[in-house]
Design an enzyme around this catalytic site. Structure first.
Site, PDB file in Angstrom:
ATOM      1  N   GLU A  35      -3.505  -0.384 -10.992  1.00 16.00           N
ATOM      2  CA  GLU A  35      -3.848  -0.143 -12.504  1.00 16.00           C
ATOM      3  C   GLU A  35      -2.402  -0.824 -13.022  1.00 16.00           C
ATOM      4  O   GLU A  35      -1.376  -0.461 -12.520  1.00 16.00           O
ATOM      5  CB  GLU A  35      -4.041   0.969 -12.960  1.00 16.00           C
ATOM      6  N   ARG A 261      -0.852   9.307   1.213  1.00 10.34           N
ATOM      7  CA  ARG A 261      -0.298   8.516   0.105  1.00 10.34           C
ATOM      8  C   ARG A 261       1.514   8.797   0.721  1.00 10.34           C
ATOM      9  O   ARG A 261       1.798   9.755   1.672  1.00 10.34           O
ATOM     10  CB  ARG A 261      -0.138   9.002  -1.148  1.00 10.34           C
ATOM     11  N   LYS A 271       3.393   7.618 -11.231  1.00  5.55           N
ATOM     12  CA  LYS A 271       3.832   6.412 -12.276  1.00  5.55           C
ATOM     13  C   LYS A 271       4.117   7.089 -13.585  1.00  5.55           C
ATOM     14  O   LYS A 271       5.002   6.838 -14.466  1.00  5.55           O
ATOM     15  CB  LYS A 271       2.778   5.519 -12.307  1.00  5.55           C
TER      16      LYS A 271
END
Length: 554
Positions: A35, A261, A271
């Site tokens: 994104e 992750r 983020k």
């Protein structure tokens, strides 16, 4: 399929091997779908290496796709930075760059298809009401009062949404699945919402935007992705991924596979949290060398090869774990040890005067750029009457363990002569300002083990020929191994994470150092020239030895 020799293996590759062996797929097609709402970090590097690495090893394809469904938080600068990061890491995407926004017309069509099938409806519950109706992990939700609106009315309402006839937040389009599902993601999730926001790709064409979970699976299918690889937090979302594709007229149905992750000690991988650090000026932008972003690591001196090696070493599993910072540092240290040229720099200088060296004389000494790689060549070091050494490399008195310069004793200067400290000069506060020495002109190039009892070797630069530079020393960004677990992660920031040395003394060859060029400053550590500042600025990349084990024992 590619040769399997020397190729990494993991549970994802085992699935792909089986799919190719049984004829489910004739080839592989992966994608990296960030994104564009921030810079990529080291966790994204793991996904980049996985997706592009699979495409390379299986002679398949890998798309770079921007899942750009949230225009309020996205920016074209993020799009550009992501492209740069992927290329810098050494990967090439296949075909043109993809954007989910390229599919907005088709996504709208599939939403209409769900409405026509009685599988989506326009809901006017307020956000608070929607939360109340949703239920909890232990209690089922209850149906929205708008759930049974007719297909015809829902089509008309959705068209009004598209035409901007409702306010933001006034209504949403929801999938009609199961409000009693044990999976919260299936309790009639939102698939479209109203946003009067300018989009960096589509401009002002749309005032309704699809949700990520609705968009992602359809984008994968439209691109012919075979294996949709994502991190474990999307495990439950796989049910919605499959439900959407099972209920629209698309033949391609990619397989979503989840992996753990990357969690790295002494930093954060969110983020949102990284953005907070930038916005609140705790760091100097997304590319601050203390940040775990790819741009920050690059600016600090990490190489693409070292990051790829790190991702290879940590592997791909389904088990969440916290990776030690020392493992990342070991990868860059191994790389630079083999590939970085050597140079000399003095961070905290004290002046040396060699009294028996001729005034004004400049002797050009030759030094190797690497101790074992002759192909890296040599450089000249000007040797003069006045030099600088590290202040910590001299003591008036010292025990036998101190193997540097001591008053009345000898030490060898790196790539130069043996010198002896004869006397010192101090200022009014008792600080040593000058060390007066003598040198032995017959000791150039001789080994310290040639019979002469010289305790050690220290580095130096010519006081009259050195160049001044700003050197930035870095420590961990946070004071705790897992700052994300703290009540306020900002309160765990390390106030000493950056030390700026304004006038370090460097050998003259470093004046021509290329941007991002890494060096081993002998006896100090690895440094690289900053890629942002116009002046001569060097960032500390990593020390010569692992310092993290000492931190844990402290």
């Amino acid at each position: 399929m590619a040769e399997t020799e020397n190729r990494p293996t993991n549970f994802i590759r085992n699935i792909i091997d089986a799919d190719l062996a049984n004829g489910k797929h004739q080839s592989t097609h992966t994608r990296f779908p960030p994104e564009p709402n921030g810079f990529l970090h080291i966790g994204h590097a793991k996904s980049i290496c996985l997706n592009f690495g699979i495409a390379q090893d299986y002679q398949g394809l890998c798309n770079l796709r921007f899942d750009d469904t949230n225009p309020e938080k996205e920016d074209i600068n993020y799009v550009k930075s992501i492209q740069e990061d992927v290329s810098w890491l050494g990967f090439n995407w296949d075909g043109e760059i993809c954007y989910s926004s390229n599919y907005f017309d088709k996504l709208h069509g599939y939403a209409v298809e769900l409405i026509e099938k009685g599988l989506a409806y326009v809901c006017f519950l307020s956000p608070d009401e929607a939360r109340e109706y949703r239920g909890t992990l232990t209690e089922p939700g209850k149906n929205s009062p708008y759930r049974d609106t007719s297909v015809e009315e829902n089509l008309a309402l959705f068209e009004k949404m598209r035409n901007g006839e409702f306010k933001e937040g006034e209504c949403v389009l929801r999938a009609k699945i199961d409000m009693a599902s044990s999976f919260m993601v299936l309790r009639d999730p939102i698939i479209y919402r109203i946003r009067f926001a300018h989009h960096h790709q589509t401009g002002d064409k749309w005032c309704i935007y699809p949700m990520y979970d609705f968009t992602h699976c359809i984008s994968d299918a439209l691109e012919g992705i075979t294996h949709s690889l994502c991190t474990l937090e999307f495990q439950d979302n796989r049910r919605l991924y499959d439900w959407v594709l099972d209920n629209i007229s698309l033949e391609c149905h990619p397989q979503q596979i989840e992996f753990s992750r990357l969690n790295l000690e002494y930093t954060v991988m969110s983020k949102r949290k990284l953005n907070d650090l930038v916005v609140e000026n705790h760091v100097d932008g997304w590319d601050d060398p203390r940040m775990p972003t790819i741009a920050g690591l690059r600016r600090r001196g990490y190489t693409p090869a070292s990051i790829r090696e790190f991702c290879k070493r940590i592997g791909i599993t389904k088990q969440d774990n916290m990776v030690e910072m020392g493992m990342l540092e070991a990868c860059i240290r191994d790389d630079l040890n083999n590939n970085a040229p050597r140079a000399m720099a003095v961070i905290d200088p004290v002046r040396i005067v060699i009294e028996n060296f001729e005034d004004g004389k400049v002797e050009q000494l030759v030094a190797p750029n690497h101790p074992s790689e002759e192909s890296m060549g040599t450089r000249e070091l000007p040797f003069t009457k006045e030099l600088f050494i590290e202040r910590e490399d001299f003591r008036v008195e010292a025990n036998k363990k101190f193997k540097r310069l001591v008053l009345g004793k000898e030490v060898r200067l790196r790539n130069a002569y043996v010198i002896k400290a004869e006397r010192i000069e101090e200022d009014a506060e008792g600080n040593i300002t000058t060390i007066f020495c003598s040198y032995d002109p017959d000791t150039l190039g001789k080994n310290p083990a040639d019979g002469r009892k010289v305790k050690g070797v220290i580095h130096w630069v010519s006081a009259t020929h050195c160049v001044e530079a700003e050197v930035r020393q870095y420590d961990r960004l946070f004071n705790v191994p897992n700052p994300a677990a703290a009540e306020s992660f900002v309160e765990t920031l390390n106030p000493d994470s950056l030390t700026v040395i304004k006038s370090a003394k460097l050998e003259p060859s470093l004046a021509q150092a290329a941007v991002e060029q890494g060096f081993q400053f002998e006896r100090l550590g690895y440094y690289c020239r900053d890629n942002k500042e116009e002046g001569l600025v060097f960032n500390q990349t990593v020390g010569l030895r692992d310092s993290w084990a000492k931190i844990e024992q402290a």
